[in-house]
Motif scaffolding. Structure first.
Motif, mmCIF file in Angstrom:
data_model
loop_
_atom_site.group_PDB
_atom_site.id
_atom_site.type_symbol
_atom_site.label_atom_id
_atom_site.label_comp_id
_atom_site.label_asym_id
_atom_site.label_seq_id
_atom_site.Cartn_x
_atom_site.Cartn_y
_atom_site.Cartn_z
ATOM 1 N N CYS A 30 54.668 26.908 36.362
ATOM 2 C CA CYS A 30 54.310 28.184 36.999
ATOM 3 C C CYS A 30 53.297 28.949 36.157
ATOM 4 C CB CYS A 30 55.551 29.037 37.219
ATOM 5 S SG CYS A 30 56.648 28.416 38.510
ATOM 6 N N ILE A 31 53.482 28.948 34.850
ATOM 7 C CA ILE A 31 52.547 29.642 33.950
ATOM 8 C C ILE A 31 51.169 28.996 34.032
ATOM 9 C CG2 ILE A 31 52.006 30.062 31.523
ATOM 10 C CD1 ILE A 31 55.046 30.468 31.087
ATOM 11 N N LEU A 32 51.113 27.670 34.060
ATOM 12 C CA LEU A 32 49.828 26.979 34.162
ATOM 13 C C LEU A 32 49.133 27.282 35.489
ATOM 14 C CD1 LEU A 32 50.675 23.517 32.594
ATOM 15 C CD2 LEU A 32 49.138 25.253 31.663
ATOM 16 N N LYS A 33 49.898 27.342 36.583
ATOM 17 C CA LYS A 33 49.318 27.679 37.883
ATOM 18 C C LYS A 33 48.732 29.089 37.857
ATOM 19 C CE LYS A 33 52.192 24.719 40.786
ATOM 20 N NZ LYS A 33 53.251 24.690 41.815
ATOM 21 N N LEU A 34 49.473 30.028 37.298
ATOM 22 C CA LEU A 34 48.995 31.410 37.206
ATOM 23 C C LEU A 34 47.747 31.489 36.347
ATOM 24 C CD1 LEU A 34 49.391 34.408 37.799
ATOM 25 C CD2 LEU A 34 50.883 34.521 35.802
ATOM 26 N N ASP A 35 47.734 30.780 35.234
ATOM 27 C CA ASP A 35 46.573 30.757 34.349
ATOM 28 C C ASP A 35 45.352 30.192 35.068
ATOM 29 O OD1 ASP A 35 45.309 31.122 31.782
ATOM 30 O OD2 ASP A 35 45.398 28.940 31.543
ATOM 31 N N GLN A 36 45.562 29.165 35.862
ATOM 32 C CA GLN A 36 44.459 28.547 36.604
ATOM 33 C C GLN A 36 43.901 29.525 37.647
ATOM 34 O OE1 GLN A 36 45.534 24.953 38.670
ATOM 35 N NE2 GLN A 36 43.431 24.214 38.667
ATOM 36 N N VAL A 37 44.769 30.260 38.333
ATOM 37 C CA VAL A 37 44.320 31.241 39.318
ATOM 38 C C VAL A 37 43.538 32.355 38.629
ATOM 39 C CG1 VAL A 37 45.122 33.018 40.926
ATOM 40 C CG2 VAL A 37 46.127 30.746 40.989
ATOM 41 N N GLU A 43 36.034 33.426 36.633
ATOM 42 C CA GLU A 43 34.788 32.671 36.780
ATOM 43 C C GLU A 43 34.051 33.071 38.055
ATOM 44 O OE1 GLU A 43 33.221 30.582 34.766
ATOM 45 O OE2 GLU A 43 34.771 30.733 33.229
ATOM 46 N N PHE A 44 34.774 33.295 39.133
ATOM 47 C CA PHE A 44 34.155 33.696 40.391
ATOM 48 C C PHE A 44 33.460 35.048 40.238
ATOM 49 C CE2 PHE A 44 34.372 35.932 44.456
ATOM 50 C CZ PHE A 44 33.650 35.054 45.252
ATOM 51 N N ILE A 45 34.169 36.017 39.665
ATOM 52 C CA ILE A 45 33.591 37.357 39.476
ATOM 53 C C ILE A 45 32.397 37.291 38.532
ATOM 54 C CG2 ILE A 45 34.047 39.641 38.495
ATOM 55 C CD1 ILE A 45 36.911 39.367 39.635
ATOM 56 N N ASN A 46 32.481 36.514 37.478
ATOM 57 C CA ASN A 46 31.393 36.392 36.519
ATOM 58 C C ASN A 46 30.152 35.781 37.166
ATOM 59 O OD1 ASN A 46 30.342 36.733 33.891
ATOM 60 N ND2 ASN A 46 30.657 34.556 33.475
ATOM 61 N N GLN A 47 30.318 34.734 37.949
ATOM 62 C CA GLN A 47 29.182 34.112 38.626
ATOM 63 C C GLN A 47 28.585 35.043 39.673
ATOM 64 O OE1 GLN A 47 27.510 31.381 37.922
ATOM 65 N NE2 GLN A 47 28.869 31.019 36.186
ATOM 66 N N LEU A 48 29.420 35.770 40.390
ATOM 67 C CA LEU A 48 28.938 36.739 41.369
ATOM 68 C C LEU A 48 28.107 37.823 40.685
ATOM 69 C CD1 LEU A 48 29.018 37.535 44.360
ATOM 70 C CD2 LEU A 48 31.060 38.878 43.844
ATOM 71 N N LYS A 49 28.561 38.286 39.525
ATOM 72 C CA LYS A 49 27.812 39.278 38.757
ATOM 73 C C LYS A 49 26.453 38.731 38.351
ATOM 74 C CE LYS A 49 28.397 39.180 34.608
ATOM 75 N NZ LYS A 49 27.661 38.855 33.426
ATOM 76 N N ASN A 50 26.423 37.486 37.888
ATOM 77 C CA ASN A 50 25.157 36.874 37.477
ATOM 78 C C ASN A 50 24.188 36.755 38.645
ATOM 79 O OD1 ASN A 50 26.069 36.596 34.857
ATOM 80 N ND2 ASN A 50 26.741 34.484 35.140
ATOM 81 N N ILE A 51 24.687 36.395 39.807
ATOM 82 C CA ILE A 51 23.838 36.283 40.995
ATOM 83 C C ILE A 51 23.273 37.648 41.383
ATOM 84 C CG2 ILE A 51 23.872 35.782 43.477
ATOM 85 C CD1 ILE A 51 25.917 33.532 42.792
ATOM 86 N N ILE A 52 24.102 38.669 41.361
ATOM 87 C CA ILE A 52 23.655 40.015 41.725
ATOM 88 C C ILE A 52 22.604 40.517 40.743
ATOM 89 C CG2 ILE A 52 24.397 42.433 41.911
ATOM 90 C CD1 ILE A 52 27.046 41.343 43.096
#
Length: 68
Positions: A30-37, A43-52
């Motif tokens: 469960c901890i690994l699943k949460l860490d992955q999410v 990573e999604f937010i960081n890439q979106l920031k870079n694109i903007i």
């Protein structure tokens, strides 16, 4: 306590240890699943920031508001 466990106390301890290890495994999964999410979200937010930022910089350069 049944006579079997009084005669073989280590069996009881091993069984209890195995149950604890199974619970720990479930918790670790469960901890690994949460860490992955969380990592995916970061990573999604960081890439979106870079694109903007790239888009805004390109727009400003095209408008002449900013130079390279």
């Amino acid at each position: 306590m049944p006579a079997f466990f009084r005669k073989y106390p280590l069996f009881c301890l091993k069984s209890e240890w195995e149950q604890i290890q199974q619970k720990l495994l479930k918790i670790n999964i469960c901890i690994l699943k949460l860490d992955q999410v969380q990592l995916f979200g970061f990573e999604f937010i960081n890439q979106l920031k870079n694109i903007i930022v790239t888009f805004l910089a390109a727009s400003f350069v095209e408008q002449g508001s900013m130079t390279l």
